[in-house]
Design an enzyme around this catalytic site. Structure first.
Site, PDB file in Angstrom:
ATOM      1  N   LYS A 183      -6.599  -4.923  -3.063  1.00 25.38           N
ATOM      2  CA  LYS A 183      -7.218  -5.572  -1.903  1.00 25.38           C
ATOM      3  C   LYS A 183      -8.262  -4.642  -1.268  1.00 25.38           C
ATOM      4  CE  LYS A 183      -3.456  -4.356   1.339  1.00 25.38           C
ATOM      5  NZ  LYS A 183      -4.238  -3.568   2.273  1.00 25.38           N
ATOM      6  N   VAL A 188       3.196   0.390   4.255  1.00 24.22           N
ATOM      7  CA  VAL A 188       2.465   1.164   5.261  1.00 24.22           C
ATOM      8  C   VAL A 188       1.034   0.628   5.411  1.00 24.22           C
ATOM      9  CG1 VAL A 188       3.827   3.234   4.852  1.00 24.22           C
ATOM     10  CG2 VAL A 188       1.732   2.893   3.517  1.00 24.22           C
ATOM     11  N   THR A 189       0.468   0.852   6.599  1.00 22.04           N
ATOM     12  CA  THR A 189       1.170   1.297   7.786  1.00 22.04           C
ATOM     13  C   THR A 189       1.579   0.080   8.604  1.00 22.04           C
ATOM     14  OG1 THR A 189      -0.882   1.516   9.083  1.00 22.04           O
ATOM     15  CG2 THR A 189      -0.146   3.463   7.875  1.00 22.04           C
ATOM     16  N   LYS A 201      -7.556  -4.817   4.928  1.00 24.63           N
ATOM     17  CA  LYS A 201      -6.235  -4.470   5.450  1.00 24.63           C
ATOM     18  C   LYS A 201      -5.217  -5.560   5.117  1.00 24.63           C
ATOM     19  CE  LYS A 201      -8.139  -0.790   7.130  1.00 24.63           C
ATOM     20  NZ  LYS A 201      -8.119   0.398   6.243  1.00 24.63           N
ATOM     21  N   GLN A 225       8.500 -13.426  21.545  1.00 29.54           N
ATOM     22  CA  GLN A 225       8.145 -14.828  21.804  1.00 29.54           C
ATOM     23  C   GLN A 225       8.789 -15.768  20.773  1.00 29.54           C
ATOM     24  OE1 GLN A 225       3.874 -15.304  23.169  1.00 29.54           O
ATOM     25  NE2 GLN A 225       3.700 -13.297  22.162  1.00 29.54           N
ATOM     26  N   CYS A 232      -1.941  -2.441   7.803  1.00 28.25           N
ATOM     27  CA  CYS A 232      -1.928  -3.376   6.669  1.00 28.25           C
ATOM     28  C   CYS A 232      -0.688  -4.268   6.633  1.00 28.25           C
ATOM     29  CB  CYS A 232      -2.109  -2.610   5.374  1.00 28.25           C
ATOM     30  SG  CYS A 232      -3.785  -1.949   5.242  1.00 28.25           S
ATOM     31  N   GLU A 259      -4.621  -0.883  -1.380  1.00 27.61           N
ATOM     32  CA  GLU A 259      -5.938  -0.941  -0.745  1.00 27.61           C
ATOM     33  C   GLU A 259      -6.890  -0.070  -1.566  1.00 27.61           C
ATOM     34  OE1 GLU A 259      -5.995  -0.106   3.490  1.00 27.61           O
ATOM     35  OE2 GLU A 259      -8.177   0.155   3.488  1.00 27.61           O
ATOM     36  N   ASP A 297       0.790  -1.251   0.000  1.00 27.33           N
ATOM     37  CA  ASP A 297       0.000   0.000   0.000  1.00 27.33           C
ATOM     38  C   ASP A 297       0.819   1.298   0.000  1.00 27.33           C
ATOM     39  OD1 ASP A 297      -1.921  -1.935   0.226  1.00 27.33           O
ATOM     40  OD2 ASP A 297      -2.717  -1.266   2.140  1.00 27.33           O
TER      41      ASP A 297
HETATM   42  C1  C5J Z   1      -3.056   0.597   5.548  1.00 26.98           C
HETATM   43  C2  C5J Z   1      -4.769   1.820   6.702  1.00 26.98           C
HETATM   44  N1  C5J Z   1      -2.579   0.394   4.329  1.00 26.98           N
HETATM   45  N2  C5J Z   1      -3.930   2.276   7.623  1.00 26.98           N
HETATM   46  N3  C5J Z   1      -4.321   1.074   5.657  1.00 26.98           N
HETATM   47  O1  C5J Z   1      -2.376   0.405   6.535  1.00 26.98           O
HETATM   48  O2  C5J Z   1      -5.946   2.085   6.762  1.00 26.98           O
END
Ligand code: C5J
Length: 221
Positions: free
Chosen positions: A129, A157-158, A132, A202, A162, A72, A24
């Site tokens: 997509k 990002v972010t 997320k 972990q 996502c 996205e 994204d």
């Molecule tokens: C992504 C969002 N790409 N933050 N989307 O992280 O809404």
């Protein structure tokens, strides 16, 4: 085989079976006037991931690593956009509204496309997509299967939205995920840090964390 210095431990893999997945890196998230800003975010905070992503992308292209991009976004009639997503929060503009870069988070609009610095080359799959995670309602798994990929180098990002959702989806599907932290960014720097810690905690419950220079060095690029 190559070995990349990472946390919680070095990771060894066959680069022919690895893919760089760039999540994204779209105008809608990184530039003013898009979806990210409509939610009240300072989009300049994401710029730090561009140069490391560009360097890694260049190394991947030079060494023949598979490269996959995601975006996205939604169909122009918004039939794949859940009302709960459109209604969420108090944005200045909602998904589908007209903005300076076209309709917010709508496929085919300039704002929904990938930033010029990281623009896909012909032959690099672009996964559109609606959610997320990059596996939800997409053909990403088929693309990976046909290329015999089992290691994902996940950038973009972010970090906590996502990127994290995709890493979790991939981890549950049996992929090993390596996340170069400098190739990711968040509107909330503290979320970025904690999201990376969550991946490698972990014993690497979701995957491995490294930085772009270590991957580039291991690739010998
Ligand atoms: C992504 C969002 N790409 N933050 N989307 O992280 O809404």
């Amino acid at each position: 085989m190559i070995t990349v210095d990472a946390e919680p431990a070095p990771i060894a893999f066959n680069p022919r079976r690895a893919a760089v997945v760039i999540i994204d890196m779209q105008r809608d998230f990184l530039q003013p006037g898009g979806f990210g800003e409509s939610l009240g975010n300072d989009v300049s905070l994401l710029a730090r991931a561009i140069e490391p992503c560009r360097a890694l992308l260049e190394a991947a292209r030079r060494t023949g690593l598979a490269v996959i991009h995601t975006r996205e976004g939604h169909r122009p009639d918004l039939s794949d956009a859940p009302p709960a997503k459109i209604e969420r929060g108090a944005p200045s503009q909602r998904i589908g509204d007209a903005g300076p870069m076209g309709r917010i988070l709508v496929r085919g609009e300039p704002g929904q496309d990938i930033i010029p610095e990281l623009y896909p080359r012909v032959g690099e799959p672009v996964i559109d997509k609606p959610g997320k995670g990059a596996f939800y309602a997409t053909d990403l798994q088929a693309v990976l299967l046909h290329r015999h990929v089992d290691v994902l180098i996940v950038c973009g990002v972010t970090t906590e939205v996502c990127v994290h959702t995709t890493v979790r989806e991939a981890n549950d599907r049996g992929y090993r995920c390596l996340v170069p932290g400098d190739c990711c960014a968040s509107y909330f720097p503290e979320f970025h840090e904690v999201a990376l810690r969550m991946i490698k905690a972990q014993g690497g419950i979701f995957g491995w964390v490294t930085d772009s220079e270590k991957i580039i060095a291991a690739l010998g690029a």
